[in-house]
Design an enzyme around this catalytic site. Structure first.
Site, short mmCIF file in Angstrom:
data_model
loop_
_atom_site.label_atom_id
_atom_site.label_comp_id
_atom_site.label_asym_id
_atom_site.label_seq_id
_atom_site.Cartn_x
_atom_site.Cartn_y
_atom_site.Cartn_z
N SER A 155 37.46 46.03 38.90
CA SER A 155 39.45 46.37 39.26
C SER A 155 38.72 47.03 39.91
O SER A 155 38.14 48.50 39.97
CB SER A 155 40.02 47.21 37.68
OG SER A 155 41.06 47.83 38.44
N LYS A 198 40.26 42.01 41.10
CA LYS A 198 41.65 42.88 41.06
C LYS A 198 41.89 43.81 41.82
O LYS A 198 41.63 44.87 41.98
CB LYS A 198 42.14 43.14 39.51
CG LYS A 198 43.20 43.78 39.05
CD LYS A 198 43.41 44.01 37.20
CE LYS A 198 43.37 45.76 37.21
NZ LYS A 198 43.88 45.16 35.93
N LYS A 236 44.59 47.12 43.18
CA LYS A 236 45.27 47.66 42.71
C LYS A 236 46.62 47.85 43.67
O LYS A 236 46.46 48.29 45.08
CB LYS A 236 45.17 48.74 42.19
CG LYS A 236 44.20 49.42 40.64
CD LYS A 236 45.33 48.84 39.79
CE LYS A 236 44.58 49.14 38.40
NZ LYS A 236 44.77 49.37 37.44
N ASP A 271 47.47 44.33 39.74
CA ASP A 271 47.95 44.96 39.07
C ASP A 271 48.88 46.33 40.30
O ASP A 271 48.53 47.42 40.35
CB ASP A 271 46.89 45.81 38.52
CG ASP A 271 47.04 46.70 37.05
OD1 ASP A 271 48.52 46.65 36.55
OD2 ASP A 271 46.49 46.90 36.25
N GLU A 308 49.68 41.67 37.38
CA GLU A 308 49.98 42.92 35.92
C GLU A 308 50.16 43.34 36.10
O GLU A 308 51.00 44.02 36.80
CB GLU A 308 48.18 43.03 36.53
CG GLU A 308 48.57 43.64 34.74
CD GLU A 308 46.76 44.12 34.29
OE1 GLU A 308 45.68 43.72 35.36
OE2 GLU A 308 46.80 45.24 33.54
N ASP A 364 50.49 43.89 30.67
CA ASP A 364 49.76 45.35 29.96
C ASP A 364 50.46 45.66 29.00
O ASP A 364 50.11 45.43 27.92
CB ASP A 364 48.92 45.80 31.43
CG ASP A 364 47.83 46.69 31.35
OD1 ASP A 364 47.06 47.07 30.00
OD2 ASP A 364 46.56 47.22 31.83
N LYS A 407 44.47 45.37 25.72
CA LYS A 407 43.30 46.06 25.11
C LYS A 407 43.65 46.38 23.83
O LYS A 407 44.55 46.95 23.40
CB LYS A 407 44.38 46.93 26.09
CG LYS A 407 44.42 46.93 27.48
CD LYS A 407 44.25 48.09 28.83
CE LYS A 407 44.27 47.57 29.60
NZ LYS A 407 45.27 48.69 31.16
N GLY A 453 40.61 46.93 30.77
CA GLY A 453 39.85 47.78 30.77
C GLY A 453 40.29 48.80 30.75
O GLY A 453 40.86 49.12 31.15
#
Ligand code: OSB
Ligand code: MG
Length: 367
Positions: free
Chosen positions: A135, A161, A163, A188, A213, A238, A262, A290
């Protein structure tokens, strides 16, 4: 096996590199390590609540308050709760899933140690190694992002991934896709968009992303259902999935086609297992999210991700992606095939390095 004592450690650990998301930038990672002593055994759990309420309303401060003043007092001197019963047992405390999950993780560690089994064996895991990705936080520019991604690909990660946030979305994703046409890529947003602003993300549909996400509000499953209808790319939830019930709502509403599990967000590993099973029955793939965990939480995530319906790579990167020094003696390394090996020793399968624990402890509560 009676619960003899519990120690809460407020940890503050320097990150290898700053991690920036739509809700903020972190150079250190804080959490609460929970040490539970029972029947001559010592179990550990990691409460992933952060220093600030950017991702979740829970913080290190609220977690210590709820653990010390509400969750732990009724347990001291009593038989250790069965981890599968703990979420129901803790229902007099509303919410505070991360605090509950940290405690429950230690109960799983103790149960598995007492039975001489790994957590993976206890959960019915089916994989010795799990596929993982990385990530990548927001970078200074799309060019810097491409550079950072290139570094992780060189290390062997095959799923990335990135952000995103408003103004740093389509252009960033396009830059990464143009530089690496074939990698598995996903984005995400950490709740940074609204139903009104999210259509700016529609060009993402042409970038062959694995998933988008959590674009919308953390408590908003309904608007995600409206948004999923506008995208070919699967939406993955998420923040919105805070319990098995919420997972069911999302599936029944078609609010997503993938779920990020998670354990902390959903109130523990038992609930995580339940969501895994629910999604499997719906043919909805899951992956393990995570929270920049230490070796303790990372070990639990690996055991969880060894279950059969974790068919997408998890945000469970190698230790060196996060910490120069961890609080466990064991460090998790990336295998050549972009996997990490699941611990197979009894319990969590990791041992805490007391000197490192001491070094990173900013505060301690003994109960
Ligand atoms: O949204 O998945 C997230 C880290 C902290 C809080 C929220 C998130 C993340 C990550 C990092 O994306 C995942 C990891 O490598 O641990
Ligand atoms: Mg996320």
């Amino acid at each position: 096996m009676n619960l003899d004592s519990i120690i809460l450690y407020h940890l503050r650990m320097p990150l290898v590199s700053p991690f920036e998301t739509s809700f903020g930038r972190a150079t250190d990672r804080e959490c609460v390590l929970i040490e539970v002593r029972a029947g001559g055994l010592t179990g550990f759990g990691e409460c992933v609540a952060d220093s600030n309420p950017g991702y979740s309303y829970e913080t290190v401060g609220t977690a210590i308050h709820i653990l010390r003043d509400y969750l732990i007092p009724p347990l001291l001197g009593k038989p250790l709760p069965a981890p599968r019963d703990y979420f129901t047992l803790s229902s007099p405390v509303r919410g505070h899933h991360m605090a509950k999950a940290g405690l429950e993780m230690a109960f799983w560690d103790l149960l598995a140690q007492a039975e001489g089994k790994s957590l993976k064996a206890l959960f019915g895991g089916v994989r010795e190694r799990v596929e993982v990705g990385v990530s990548v936080g927001l970078q200074a520019s799309p060019a810097a992002l491409v550079n950072t991604v290139e570094g992780y690909l060189a290390q062997g990660y095959t799923r990335v991934k990135i952000k995103i946030k408003p103004g740093r979305d389509v252009e960033d994703a396009r830059a990464v896709r143009a530089a690496f046409p074939r990698i598995r890529l996903q984005v995400d947003a950490n709740s940074a968009f609204t139903l009104e602003s999210a259509p700016t993300l529609l060009p993402l549909d042409d970038l062959h992303l694995l998933l988008i996400e959590q674009p919308l509000f953390e408590d908003d499953i309904w608007d995600h259902a409206k948004l999923q209808g506008q995208f070919k790319t699967p939406i993955c939830l998420d923040e919105s999935i805070v319990s098995p019930r919420h997972a069911r709502y999302a599936l029944e509403m078609n609010a997503c086609r993938i779920i990020n599990i998670k354990q902390a967000r959903v109130g523990g590993l038992a609930n995580a297992l339940e969501i895994h099973d629910l999604c499997q029955s719906w043919d909805i793939p899951v992956w393990c999210g995570g929270m920049l965990e230490t070796g303790v939480g990372r070990a639990a995530n690996l055991a969880l991700a060894s279950l059969p319906n974790f068919t997408l790579p998890g945000d469970i990167s190698a230790t060196e992606r996060y910490y120069h020094k961890d609080i466990t003696h064991e460090r998790f390394a990336l295998n050549a095939d972009s996997t990490i090996t699941v611990p197979d020793q009894p319990g969590l399968g990791v041992t805490v390095n007391r000197a490192a624990l001491e070094k990173y402890t900013a505060g301690k509560v003994v109960l």
